[in-house]
Scaffold this motif. Structure first.
Motif, PDB file in Angstrom:
ATOM      1  N   LEU A 168       0.884  -1.165   0.000  1.00 38.00           N
ATOM      2  CA  LEU A 168       0.000   0.000   0.000  1.00 38.00           C
ATOM      3  C   LEU A 168       0.924   1.217   0.000  1.00 38.00           C
ATOM      4  N   VAL A 169       0.817   2.052  -1.041  1.00 37.62           N
ATOM      5  CA  VAL A 169       1.771   3.159  -1.166  1.00 37.62           C
ATOM      6  C   VAL A 169       1.101   4.469  -0.782  1.00 37.62           C
ATOM      7  N   ARG A 170       1.539   5.031   0.348  1.00 39.00           N
ATOM      8  CA  ARG A 170       1.019   6.338   0.776  1.00 39.00           C
ATOM      9  C   ARG A 170       2.098   7.379   0.578  1.00 39.00           C
ATOM     10  N   HIS A 171       1.800   8.355  -0.296  1.00 45.42           N
ATOM     11  CA  HIS A 171       2.762   9.425  -0.549  1.00 45.42           C
ATOM     12  C   HIS A 171       2.437  10.627   0.319  1.00 45.42           C
ATOM     13  N   HIS A 172       3.461  11.215   0.920  1.00 45.81           N
ATOM     14  CA  HIS A 172       3.274  12.447   1.695  1.00 45.81           C
ATOM     15  C   HIS A 172       4.080  13.563   1.038  1.00 45.81           C
ATOM     16  N   LEU A 173       3.620  14.816   1.299  1.00 48.40           N
ATOM     17  CA  LEU A 173       4.435  15.952   0.870  1.00 48.40           C
ATOM     18  C   LEU A 173       5.382  16.245   2.024  1.00 48.40           C
ATOM     19  N   LEU A 174       6.681  16.101   1.772  1.00 47.28           N
ATOM     20  CA  LEU A 174       7.691  16.212   2.839  1.00 47.28           C
ATOM     21  C   LEU A 174       8.524  17.469   2.644  1.00 47.28           C
ATOM     22  N   ARG A 175       8.835  18.089   3.796  1.00 48.89           N
ATOM     23  CA  ARG A 175       9.549  19.366   3.714  1.00 48.89           C
ATOM     24  C   ARG A 175      10.277  19.639   4.997  1.00 48.89           C
ATOM     25  N   ALA A 192       5.513   8.809  -8.936  1.00 50.15           N
ATOM     26  CA  ALA A 192       4.883   9.427  -7.762  1.00 50.15           C
ATOM     27  C   ALA A 192       4.226  10.755  -8.153  1.00 50.15           C
ATOM     28  N   LEU A 193       4.898  11.528  -9.022  1.00 45.93           N
ATOM     29  CA  LEU A 193       4.289  12.791  -9.494  1.00 45.93           C
ATOM     30  C   LEU A 193       2.956  12.485 -10.177  1.00 45.93           C
ATOM     31  N   ALA A 194       2.935  11.410 -10.974  1.00 45.64           N
ATOM     32  CA  ALA A 194       1.706  11.045 -11.686  1.00 45.64           C
ATOM     33  C   ALA A 194       0.622  10.582 -10.707  1.00 45.64           C
ATOM     34  N   GLN A 195       1.031   9.852  -9.668  1.00 45.07           N
ATOM     35  CA  GLN A 195       0.051   9.328  -8.710  1.00 45.07           C
ATOM     36  C   GLN A 195      -0.551  10.420  -7.822  1.00 45.07           C
ATOM     37  N   CYS A 196       0.078  11.618  -7.822  1.00 44.13           N
ATOM     38  CA  CYS A 196      -0.398  12.711  -6.960  1.00 44.13           C
ATOM     39  C   CYS A 196      -0.838  13.920  -7.779  1.00 44.13           C
ATOM     40  N   GLN A 197      -1.030  13.750  -9.104  1.00 44.62           N
ATOM     41  CA  GLN A 197      -1.253  14.941  -9.939  1.00 44.62           C
ATOM     42  C   GLN A 197      -2.526  15.691  -9.581  1.00 44.62           C
ATOM     43  N   GLY A 198      -3.567  14.988  -9.135  1.00 46.30           N
ATOM     44  CA  GLY A 198      -4.824  15.655  -8.765  1.00 46.30           C
ATOM     45  C   GLY A 198      -4.599  16.593  -7.582  1.00 46.30           C
ATOM     46  N   TRP A 199      -3.921  16.078  -6.558  1.00 45.18           N
ATOM     47  CA  TRP A 199      -3.657  16.876  -5.348  1.00 45.18           C
ATOM     48  C   TRP A 199      -2.757  18.065  -5.701  1.00 45.18           C
ATOM     49  N   LEU A 200      -1.725  17.834  -6.512  1.00 50.10           N
ATOM     50  CA  LEU A 200      -0.781  18.911  -6.874  1.00 50.10           C
ATOM     51  C   LEU A 200      -1.499  20.013  -7.661  1.00 50.10           C
ATOM     52  N   ASP A 251      -3.722  10.328  -5.303  1.00 45.88           N
ATOM     53  CA  ASP A 251      -5.099  10.527  -5.751  1.00 45.88           C
ATOM     54  C   ASP A 251      -6.002   9.345  -5.390  1.00 45.88           C
ATOM     55  N   ASP A 252      -5.421   8.155  -5.267  1.00 42.96           N
ATOM     56  CA  ASP A 252      -6.216   6.970  -4.911  1.00 42.96           C
ATOM     57  C   ASP A 252      -5.825   6.531  -3.500  1.00 42.96           C
ATOM     58  N   ALA A 253      -6.790   6.503  -2.597  1.00 38.24           N
ATOM     59  CA  ALA A 253      -6.515   6.154  -1.197  1.00 38.24           C
ATOM     60  C   ALA A 253      -5.963   4.733  -1.083  1.00 38.24           C
ATOM     61  N   PHE A 254      -6.310   3.860  -2.039  1.00 39.95           N
ATOM     62  CA  PHE A 254      -5.876   2.462  -1.972  1.00 39.95           C
ATOM     63  C   PHE A 254      -4.761   2.168  -2.973  1.00 39.95           C
ATOM     64  N   ASN A 255      -3.973   3.220  -3.250  1.00 39.34           N
ATOM     65  CA  ASN A 255      -2.873   3.121  -4.204  1.00 39.34           C
ATOM     66  C   ASN A 255      -1.896   1.997  -3.799  1.00 39.34           C
ATOM     67  N   ARG A 256      -1.760   0.994  -4.648  1.00 41.21           N
ATOM     68  CA  ARG A 256      -0.855  -0.126  -4.344  1.00 41.21           C
ATOM     69  C   ARG A 256       0.169  -0.284  -5.457  1.00 41.21           C
ATOM     70  N   THR A 257       1.348  -0.759  -5.086  1.00 35.59           N
ATOM     71  CA  THR A 257       2.360  -1.085  -6.092  1.00 35.59           C
ATOM     72  C   THR A 257       2.780  -2.533  -5.906  1.00 35.59           C
ATOM     73  N   ARG A 258       2.883  -3.225  -7.033  1.00 33.62           N
ATOM     74  CA  ARG A 258       3.300  -4.615  -7.020  1.00 33.62           C
ATOM     75  C   ARG A 258       4.759  -4.686  -7.450  1.00 33.62           C
ATOM     76  N   PHE A 259       5.561  -5.403  -6.686  1.00 28.08           N
ATOM     77  CA  PHE A 259       6.985  -5.546  -6.977  1.00 28.08           C
ATOM     78  C   PHE A 259       7.277  -6.993  -7.359  1.00 28.08           C
ATOM     79  N   ALA A 260       8.216  -7.169  -8.289  1.00 30.01           N
ATOM     80  CA  ALA A 260       8.667  -8.514  -8.648  1.00 30.01           C
ATOM     81  C   ALA A 260      10.032  -8.754  -8.014  1.00 30.01           C
ATOM     82  N   VAL A 261      10.246  -9.975  -7.548  1.00 27.76           N
ATOM     83  CA  VAL A 261      11.538 -10.376  -6.987  1.00 27.76           C
ATOM     84  C   VAL A 261      12.223 -11.230  -8.051  1.00 27.76           C
TER      85      VAL A 261
END
Ligand SMILES: O=C(O)C(=O)C[C@]1(C(=O)O)C=C[C@@H](O)C=C1
Length: 360
Positions: A168-175, A192-200, A251-261
């Motif tokens: 589950l990927v939660r992005h914050h604006l950090l400063r 990440a920029l694309a996943q937050c474009q609505g908020w930005l 933009d999506d509260a349930f934003n998930r990223t799948r990783f391959a090993v």
């Protein structure tokens, strides 16, 4: 009579001593397993065995511990036992604090050697050249779709997929500052920029969006430049001493990223069936009407479920495509083997990317 706090703590101390002795007994067995594997030249990491251990314990769990906690605890226990057999070096997109690092630690447990890389290409290189035993790369995001560079690299790489993990990927604006005032640029990985474009667009419409190699790299730079902000996870924030100026801005509260090993087949051959498995492959078809439809017929005929179907341009300039397909099951199951054989016969290009225990 109810026991006092001091009595209960004494009981917990006694149980902890017993647990410690038992964990060390387990570690001794793992060491012996390690000796056998060294003599045989067989791989240390056995994801299907680890999946069986966790599934078995979750089935046997009488509580009150939750099934999720049982999994987390034993993942760490097995990580420590594995590290005694041989340290496992894991490459991922660094620096410290990235979601890729979090995925690596969540998958392998914390007893690993970290090999942070500057790009996905370098992760593939490290695992192909043997500087790392494994690589962990994002392949898909629930908001943005596929991570194209990872898929393109998988197509030609000698590495194969031996596991997957979804975060589950939660992005914050950090400063440095806690406010949104005076921000001149927002730095993040393009995903990440694309996943937050609505908020930005809503909250910082005039502010420059600057793509950098990773979110953690953006956080590192924002720590040096108070007029810049970064988009990254909590892990990167604490790594670089930044405040969260705005919480969960994806933009999506349930934003998930799948990783391959990933790893070389010499490091670990395809894991055996765990009971809940997945096969990933890439195919292309001749450029003629109905070819894609024909390709999918064997899956239906043999009753194999497809969980993913993604296309990528073949870059031939001919409107040809590669199709990345995931199906449920394991090639040791006759209906899966039959479907794969038919697919291979129909495809102009066919590459098995990996067979591995399905993630959550
Ligand atoms: O069973 C094995 O092959 C082991 O090496 C033991 C063990 C474990 O701790 O249970 C550790 C590493 C493997 O990935 C799987 C399991």
């Amino acid at each position: 009579m109810a026991r006092t706090l001091a009595q209960l703590r004494a009981d917990i101390d006694a149980v902890d001593r017993e647990l410690l002795a038992l964990l060390n007994k387990r570690a001794t067995f793992a060491n012996e397993v390690g000796e056998i594997k060294r003599a045989e030249g067989s791989p240390v990491f056995r994801p299907e065995r680890e999946a069986q251990v966790i599934n078995g314990l979750q089935a046997a769990n009488a509580g009150p511990l939750k099934a999720d906690n049982v999994a987390t605890i034993w993942r760490e226990i097995m990580s420590a036992c594995r590290a005694l057999e041989a340290p496992q070096r894991v490459a991922y997109l660094g620096p410290a604090g990235t979601f890729s690092e979090q995925a690596a630690v969540q998958f392998f447990g914390s007893s690993i050697e970290h090999v942070p890389c500057v790009s996905f290409d370098e992760v593939f290189q490290a695992a192909s050249a043997g500087t790392a035993d494994f690589g962990v790369v994002p392949v898909e995001n629930s908001t943005e779709g596929v991570v194209t560079r990872s898929l393109d690299l998988l197509l030609t790489s000698p590495l194969h997929i031996v596991g997957e993990i979804s975060l589950l990927v939660r992005h914050h604006l950090l400063r440095k500052d806690r406010s949104l005032e005076g921000i001149q640029a927002v730095l993040a990985h393009p995903q990440a920029l694309a996943q937050c474009q609505g908020w930005l667009s809503k909250h910082l419409p005039e502010v420059e969006r600057r793509a950098v190699a990773s979110n953690a790299e953006g956080a590192r730079l924002a720590a040096q430049h108070p007029e810049w902000a970064a988009i990254a996870g909590e892990r990167a924030g604490s790594e670089f001493g930044l405040h969260i100026a705005a919480h969960a801005i994806q933009d999506d509260a349930f934003n998930r990223t799948r990783f391959a090993v990933l790893c070389l087949p010499q490091v670990l051959a395809a894991p055996q069936a765990s009971g809940r498995d997945c096969v990933s492959l890439v195919v292309s078809v001749p450029n003629r009407p109905g070819a894609v439809h024909d390709l999918l017929v064997p899956l239906k005929q043999h009753g194999v479920s497809m969980t993913r179907f993604e296309s990528r341009p073949a870059k031939s300039g001919q409107w040809e495509y590669f199709f990345f397909i995931d199906v449920q099951g394991h090639p040791s199951q006759p209906h899966v083997a039959a479907a794969l054989a038919d697919l291979q016969r129909l495809a102009a290009f066919y590459k098995l990317l990996g067979t591995y225990p399905a993630g959550d």
